[in-house]
Design an enzyme around this catalytic site. Structure first.
Site, PDB file in Angstrom:
ATOM      1  N   ASN A  37     -16.203 -14.582 -10.199  1.00  0.00           N
ATOM      2  CA  ASN A  37     -17.322 -13.739  -9.784  1.00  0.00           C
ATOM      3  C   ASN A  37     -17.246 -12.326 -10.361  1.00  0.00           C
ATOM      4  O   ASN A  37     -16.261 -11.617 -10.174  1.00  0.00           O
ATOM      5  CB  ASN A  37     -17.355 -13.669  -8.249  1.00  0.00           C
ATOM      6  N   HIS A 122     -20.343 -18.722   8.048  1.00  0.00           N
ATOM      7  CA  HIS A 122     -20.363 -17.265   8.064  1.00  0.00           C
ATOM      8  C   HIS A 122     -21.505 -16.750   8.935  1.00  0.00           C
ATOM      9  O   HIS A 122     -22.681 -16.845   8.547  1.00  0.00           O
ATOM     10  CB  HIS A 122     -20.571 -16.718   6.653  1.00  0.00           C
ATOM     11  N   ARG A 147     -16.854 -17.784  11.247  1.00  0.00           N
ATOM     12  CA  ARG A 147     -16.374 -16.447  10.900  1.00  0.00           C
ATOM     13  C   ARG A 147     -17.415 -15.437  11.338  1.00  0.00           C
ATOM     14  O   ARG A 147     -18.599 -15.586  11.018  1.00  0.00           O
ATOM     15  CB  ARG A 147     -16.137 -16.336   9.389  1.00  0.00           C
ATOM     16  N   TYR A 159     -18.767  -5.000   3.915  1.00  0.00           N
ATOM     17  CA  TYR A 159     -18.539  -6.359   3.429  1.00  0.00           C
ATOM     18  C   TYR A 159     -18.950  -7.393   4.481  1.00  0.00           C
ATOM     19  O   TYR A 159     -18.718  -7.228   5.679  1.00  0.00           O
ATOM     20  CB  TYR A 159     -17.064  -6.566   3.073  1.00  0.00           C
ATOM     21  N   ASP A 210     -12.660 -11.630   8.707  1.00  0.00           N
ATOM     22  CA  ASP A 210     -12.155 -11.218   7.390  1.00  0.00           C
ATOM     23  C   ASP A 210     -12.120  -9.697   7.312  1.00  0.00           C
ATOM     24  O   ASP A 210     -13.157  -9.039   7.418  1.00  0.00           O
ATOM     25  CB  ASP A 210     -13.067 -11.795   6.298  1.00  0.00           C
ATOM     26  N   HIS A 212     -10.850  -8.163   4.562  1.00  0.00           N
ATOM     27  CA  HIS A 212     -11.110  -7.959   3.138  1.00  0.00           C
ATOM     28  C   HIS A 212     -10.203  -6.901   2.516  1.00  0.00           C
ATOM     29  O   HIS A 212     -10.644  -6.028   1.764  1.00  0.00           O
ATOM     30  CB  HIS A 212     -12.588  -7.635   2.873  1.00  0.00           C
ATOM     31  N   GLU A 236      -8.055 -12.683   8.472  1.00  0.00           N
ATOM     32  CA  GLU A 236      -7.943 -12.927   7.025  1.00  0.00           C
ATOM     33  C   GLU A 236      -7.827 -11.647   6.219  1.00  0.00           C
ATOM     34  O   GLU A 236      -8.493 -10.648   6.515  1.00  0.00           O
ATOM     35  CB  GLU A 236      -9.186 -13.702   6.574  1.00  0.00           C
ATOM     36  N   GLU A 262      -7.132 -15.884  -1.373  1.00  0.00           N
ATOM     37  CA  GLU A 262      -8.261 -16.247  -2.223  1.00  0.00           C
ATOM     38  C   GLU A 262      -8.204 -15.566  -3.580  1.00  0.00           C
ATOM     39  O   GLU A 262      -8.798 -16.059  -4.541  1.00  0.00           O
ATOM     40  CB  GLU A 262      -9.585 -15.924  -1.534  1.00  0.00           C
ATOM     41  N   ARG A 283      -4.915 -19.490   1.296  1.00  0.00           N
ATOM     42  CA  ARG A 283      -6.324 -19.643   0.948  1.00  0.00           C
ATOM     43  C   ARG A 283      -6.579 -19.740  -0.559  1.00  0.00           C
ATOM     44  O   ARG A 283      -7.705 -19.599  -1.010  1.00  0.00           O
ATOM     45  CB  ARG A 283      -7.117 -18.457   1.529  1.00  0.00           C
ATOM     46  N   HIS A 312     -10.511 -20.869   0.305  1.00  0.00           N
ATOM     47  CA  HIS A 312     -11.722 -20.091   0.066  1.00  0.00           C
ATOM     48  C   HIS A 312     -12.862 -21.033  -0.337  1.00  0.00           C
ATOM     49  O   HIS A 312     -12.642 -21.994  -1.062  1.00  0.00           O
ATOM     50  CB  HIS A 312     -11.424 -19.098  -1.062  1.00  0.00           C
ATOM     51  N   ASP A 316     -19.327 -18.001  -4.493  1.00  0.00           N
ATOM     52  CA  ASP A 316     -18.847 -17.663  -5.842  1.00  0.00           C
ATOM     53  C   ASP A 316     -18.049 -18.812  -6.439  1.00  0.00           C
ATOM     54  O   ASP A 316     -17.571 -18.715  -7.571  1.00  0.00           O
ATOM     55  CB  ASP A 316     -18.013 -16.378  -5.825  1.00  0.00           C
ATOM     56  N   GLU A 339     -13.338 -23.172   4.235  1.00  0.00           N
ATOM     57  CA  GLU A 339     -14.509 -22.294   4.273  1.00  0.00           C
ATOM     58  C   GLU A 339     -15.698 -23.027   3.655  1.00  0.00           C
ATOM     59  O   GLU A 339     -15.558 -23.718   2.648  1.00  0.00           O
ATOM     60  CB  GLU A 339     -14.227 -21.011   3.492  1.00  0.00           C
ATOM     61  N   TRP A 402     -12.611  -2.804  -2.125  1.00  0.00           N
ATOM     62  CA  TRP A 402     -13.801  -3.472  -1.643  1.00  0.00           C
ATOM     63  C   TRP A 402     -13.427  -4.816  -1.010  1.00  0.00           C
ATOM     64  O   TRP A 402     -13.868  -5.152   0.050  1.00  0.00           O
ATOM     65  CB  TRP A 402     -14.827  -3.729  -2.768  1.00  0.00           C
TER      66      TRP A 402
END
Length: 402
Positions: A37, A122, A147, A159, A210, A212, A236, A262, A283, A312, A316, A339, A402
């Site tokens: 991605n 999600h 999630r 995010y 998550d 992130h 996560e 991931e 993951r 994951h 993406d 996921e 990010w």
């Protein structure tokens, strides 16, 4: 069975995907996902310029030897671009082997360990109330695990929160958009979110969250401890995982289960995390960690240390990777969860597949190989569109994760 042709197909049915198609002299072909991605063309070039010429004439059945050839032979090992390219080749070859044997992929791996693969969806909202409603919607759709992500008061965006609740795609701009971040505001908000969710729905469904990669180990330990009463299935990506030993500090302060991986591209990225039992779920993805051949090694190492898989599975990754993952999950003994972010109808038309969602699980199909195909003519109608993932800044303007 010799490889006679291999080509890279780039298509954008709502988002960019890179696909490798390998053809043999017996008329069988296999396809593998090569999507990274925000850096898709880097992998496409790696395949076209450096990998495809080395495949022609090789025996398509020698999956392990070809994997070693591409990994050891490059000298510059690992990394997301190279390992994603290797994964595309590997999955395509497993697809061919399944078709040659007339067996679905899970049978080649050793047969079923379970009838269905539990997945999580999600749910996200701009605020707590909207997230609570979205969690309820996923429960109504039959999900056993959800999630939950929410906008943070005082931050304009973050995010995991989007206007499109079903087909979230963070790579949303021709140049990177910018998010604003405050760890303090986030840490103050998240425990309140899960308190409201458990008060609304009780404890019959699994809840996940998550972070992130945005906290320090001690901040992650604090958050995990504060979330303990709400019994999360996992927390996560609490911290950036380049420093694997950082998870020791998180472990010392919380019993909330931890998941990460991931962004990992090899077993070396998670060896310490697994062998020291610093995480509960690994993951790593089939597409970014060297394909089925390499992820199988990761899963088998994890099994020795009571670590389960939790691959994951966001948009993406193309349906090819999801299809391969469902077969892998159906076989792997130390499965945890998968996921599952649904693809758009346009994507599903370009990549027809035979896995299906039922009662909170994905069910692997019985077609030979991984059960996903590529409609090349339809793919041509969706040309590549440059799209970047966002970047993140703190409120003082500093660059952040990010």
């Amino acid at each position: 069975m010799k490889i006679v042709d291999a080509k890279v197909v780039i298509t954008c049915p709502g988002r960019n995907f890179v696909t490798l198609k390998i053809e043999t002299d017996e008329g069988l072909y296999g396809i593998g996902d090569a999507t990274l991605n925000g850096r898709e063309l880097a992998v496409a070039s790696y395949l076209q310029d450096h990998v495809v010429p080395c495949l022609i004439g090789r025996d398509a059945g020698q999956i392990e030897d070809i994997w070693q050839y591409l990994y050891r032979g490059a000298y510059w090992r690992r990394g997301p671009v190279g390992m994603t390219a290797i994964a595309a080749v590997d999955v395509a070859l497993w697809d061919i082997k399944g078709k040659a044997a007339g067996m679905p992929l899970y049978q080649l791996l050793g047969g079923k360990s379970r009838d269905g693969v539990m997945v999580y969806g999600h749910a996200n909202g701009g605020d707590t109330a909207e997230t609570v409603d979205e969690v309820g919607r996923y429960i109504e759709m039959g999900y056993k695990a959800i999630r939950a992500q929410s906008g943070v008061p005082g931050l304009p965006s973050t995010y995991g929160v989007s206007r499109d609740k079903m087909f979230y795609e963070p790579a949303d701009a021709d140049l990177p958009s910018e998010n604003l971040w405050s760890t303090q505001k986030y840490l103050n908000h998240v425990p309140k979110l899960f308190d409201t969710l458990r008060d609304s729905y009780g404890y019959d469904h699994h809840l996940l969250h998550d972070v992130h990669h945005r906290l320090t180990p001690i901040e992650a330990g604090r958050l995990g401890k504060e979330l303990e009463p709400y019994r999360l299935f996992w927390l996560e990506d609490t911290v950036p995982a380049e420093l694997q030993e950082g998870f020791r500090l998180v472990r010392q302060h919380t019993t909330t289960p931890l998941a990460v991986g991931e962004v990992f591209s090899s077993i070396h990225d998670c060896q310490q995390l697994i062998t020291e039992q610093l995480i509960d779920y690994i993951r790593s993805t089939i597409v970014h960690a060297g394909g089925i051949t390499h992820v199988r090694r990761i899963a088998q190492l994890a099994e020795l240390y009571h670590v389960k898989t939790g691959f994951h599975g966001a948009t993406d990754l193309s349906p090819i990777t999801l299809g391969a993952a469902v077969h892998f999950d159906t076989w792997v003994p130390n499965f945890g969860i998968q996921e599952y972010m649904r693809h758009t109808p346009e994507t599903d038309e370009v990549f027809p597949h035979d896995y299906e969602f039922k009662d909170g699980c994905l069910i692997a199909g019985e077609a030979p190989g991984h059960g996903v195909d590529l409609n090349e003519e339809l793919a041509k109608k969706y040309p590549y569109q440059r799209a970047f993932l966002p970047v993140n800044r703190l409120e003082d303007g500093s660059m952040f994760n990010w």
